[in-house]
Design a protein around this motif. Structure first.
Motif, PDB file in Angstrom:
ATOM      1  N   ALA A 103       0.854  -1.186   0.000  1.00 44.76           N
ATOM      2  CA  ALA A 103       0.000   0.000   0.000  1.00 44.76           C
ATOM      3  C   ALA A 103       0.887   1.232   0.000  1.00 44.76           C
ATOM      4  CB  ALA A 103      -0.912   0.011   1.223  1.00 44.76           C
ATOM      5  N   TRP A 104       0.580   2.167  -0.876  1.00 42.45           N
ATOM      6  CA  TRP A 104       1.210   3.484  -0.801  1.00 42.45           C
ATOM      7  C   TRP A 104       0.120   4.449  -0.376  1.00 42.45           C
ATOM      8  CZ3 TRP A 104       2.386   7.492  -5.047  1.00 42.45           C
ATOM      9  CH2 TRP A 104       3.188   8.505  -4.517  1.00 42.45           C
ATOM     10  N   SER A 105       0.300   5.040   0.789  1.00 42.49           N
ATOM     11  CA  SER A 105      -0.725   5.915   1.354  1.00 42.49           C
ATOM     12  C   SER A 105      -0.183   7.322   1.525  1.00 42.49           C
ATOM     13  CB  SER A 105      -1.193   5.389   2.712  1.00 42.49           C
ATOM     14  OG  SER A 105      -0.132   5.474   3.659  1.00 42.49           O
ATOM     15  N   LEU A 116      14.926  -0.541  -5.232  1.00 39.05           N
ATOM     16  CA  LEU A 116      14.932   0.817  -4.686  1.00 39.05           C
ATOM     17  C   LEU A 116      13.528   1.286  -4.352  1.00 39.05           C
ATOM     18  CD1 LEU A 116      16.370   3.617  -4.206  1.00 39.05           C
ATOM     19  CD2 LEU A 116      15.863   4.081  -6.625  1.00 39.05           C
ATOM     20  N   THR A 117      12.588   1.047  -5.252  1.00 37.17           N
ATOM     21  CA  THR A 117      11.236   1.578  -5.095  1.00 37.17           C
ATOM     22  C   THR A 117      10.290   0.633  -4.365  1.00 37.17           C
ATOM     23  OG1 THR A 117      10.747   0.794  -7.344  1.00 37.17           O
ATOM     24  CG2 THR A 117      11.400   3.110  -7.079  1.00 37.17           C
ATOM     25  N   SER A 118      10.793  -0.510  -3.928  1.00 41.37           N
ATOM     26  CA  SER A 118       9.952  -1.431  -3.152  1.00 41.37           C
ATOM     27  C   SER A 118      10.557  -1.749  -1.785  1.00 41.37           C
ATOM     28  CB  SER A 118       9.707  -2.734  -3.923  1.00 41.37           C
ATOM     29  OG  SER A 118      10.921  -3.429  -4.147  1.00 41.37           O
ATOM     30  N   GLU A 119      11.645  -1.051  -1.419  1.00 42.61           N
ATOM     31  CA  GLU A 119      12.136  -1.166  -0.046  1.00 42.61           C
ATOM     32  C   GLU A 119      11.076  -0.577   0.888  1.00 42.61           C
ATOM     33  OE1 GLU A 119      14.762  -2.475   1.413  1.00 42.61           O
ATOM     34  OE2 GLU A 119      15.672  -3.239  -0.438  1.00 42.61           O
ATOM     35  N   ILE A 120      10.902  -1.193   2.046  1.00 43.92           N
ATOM     36  CA  ILE A 120       9.783  -0.813   2.917  1.00 43.92           C
ATOM     37  C   ILE A 120      10.295  -0.504   4.325  1.00 43.92           C
ATOM     38  CG2 ILE A 120       7.502  -1.520   3.755  1.00 43.92           C
ATOM     39  CD1 ILE A 120       7.525  -1.230   0.811  1.00 43.92           C
ATOM     40  N   TRP A 174      11.606  10.516   0.355  1.00 48.87           N
ATOM     41  CA  TRP A 174      12.463   9.530  -0.307  1.00 48.87           C
ATOM     42  C   TRP A 174      11.642   8.321  -0.713  1.00 48.87           C
ATOM     43  CZ3 TRP A 174      16.806   9.289  -2.761  1.00 48.87           C
ATOM     44  CH2 TRP A 174      17.453   8.062  -2.960  1.00 48.87           C
ATOM     45  N   CYS A 175      11.545   8.096  -2.008  1.00 45.20           N
ATOM     46  CA  CYS A 175      10.871   6.915  -2.555  1.00 45.20           C
ATOM     47  C   CYS A 175       9.483   6.699  -1.963  1.00 45.20           C
ATOM     48  CB  CYS A 175      11.750   5.677  -2.357  1.00 45.20           C
ATOM     49  SG  CYS A 175      13.259   5.701  -3.324  1.00 45.20           S
ATOM     50  N   LEU A 204       4.187   2.859  -6.134  1.00 48.09           N
ATOM     51  CA  LEU A 204       5.285   3.810  -6.175  1.00 48.09           C
ATOM     52  C   LEU A 204       6.259   3.455  -7.296  1.00 48.09           C
ATOM     53  CD1 LEU A 204       8.374   4.642  -5.071  1.00 48.09           C
ATOM     54  CD2 LEU A 204       6.509   6.309  -4.954  1.00 48.09           C
ATOM     55  N   SER A 205       6.543   2.174  -7.477  1.00 54.16           N
ATOM     56  CA  SER A 205       7.441   1.747  -8.556  1.00 54.16           C
ATOM     57  C   SER A 205       6.868   2.149  -9.911  1.00 54.16           C
ATOM     58  CB  SER A 205       7.646   0.231  -8.512  1.00 54.16           C
ATOM     59  OG  SER A 205       8.237  -0.180  -7.297  1.00 54.16           O
TER      60      SER A 205
END
Length: 208
Positions: free
Chosen positions: A6-8, A74-78, A135-136, A117-118
């Motif tokens: 989820a990107w919130s 890079l774009t899926s680090e959590i 950041w990301c 986000l990716s």
């Protein structure tokens, strides 16, 4: 079983934002400052990736295939998944979401085995992505910071009709009819928060 991300983006009063700083900001900075993340970001900026529709045809182990893999990592680090800790410390990301201000509907993009986000970053490219605060996809902004960063976010996420067609084709996400597109939701939330005098909290996380 695959992950669900989820990107919130949620709006909050400044006192809520201030209370989150000690927990959230160090996690964001740790990811930003990691050597691997910096190498991946700089490589992407120096040589943006080709259209995602050709990624499957890249030879395994090739320079291009490795670049795609680095971008996706890079774009899926959590890093903000560490906020899921209610049982241990009385604090949980869901509590933050539930405390969002009613004046601004949250932007929430939920996908199974994928990351909004990716897809957004690939679609808009590194020059526009660099204009987004934080950041990301992770950020914590006061109401004043939301107002000050709005012009940059508008520049990053506003497109001519011609550019919109090109950018939209680079978004690989499949939406349900009632879902807000990733090209629209973040800017809508930013504009509404700026108008309402609210801060913003962005979090790219796994929900299960």
């Amino acid at each position: 079983m695959g992950i669900t991300s989820a990107w919130s983006i949620t709006a909050h009063d400044d006192d809520v934002i201030a209370s989150l700083v000690p927990r959230v900001q160090p996690l964001i900075e740790r990811h930003r400052e990691s050597p691997e993340a910096q190498r991946a970001w700089q490589a992407w900026c120096a040589d943006p990736l080709p259209d995602h529709r050709g990624w499957r045809d890249l030879p395994s182990g090739s320079v291009r295939a490795e670049a795609v893999a680095a971008f996706l990592r890079l774009t899926s680090e959590i890093p903000l998944n560490e906020l899921h800790c209610r049982d241990d410390c009385g604090f949980h990301l869901y509590d933050i979401w539930e405390a969002s201000a009613e004046a601004v509907p949250p932007y929430v993009a939920v996908f199974t085995k994928d990351y909004a986000l990716s897809a957004l970053f690939h679609a808009i490219g590194p020059t526009r992505a660099a204009q987004l605060p934080g950041w990301c996809g992770d950020f914590l902004l006061t109401s004043d910071e939301v107002r000050r960063t709005l012009p940059a976010v508008e520049e990053a996420l506003t497109f001519s009709l011609r550019d919109r067609v090109v950018v939209q084709a680079r978004v690989w996400l499949d939406y349900h009819e009632d879902e807000e597109p990733v090209l629209d939701g973040p800017l809508r939330a930013w504009r509404q928060a700026a108008s309402a005098g609210l801060g913003l909290f962005g979090a790219n996380v796994h929900i299960y």
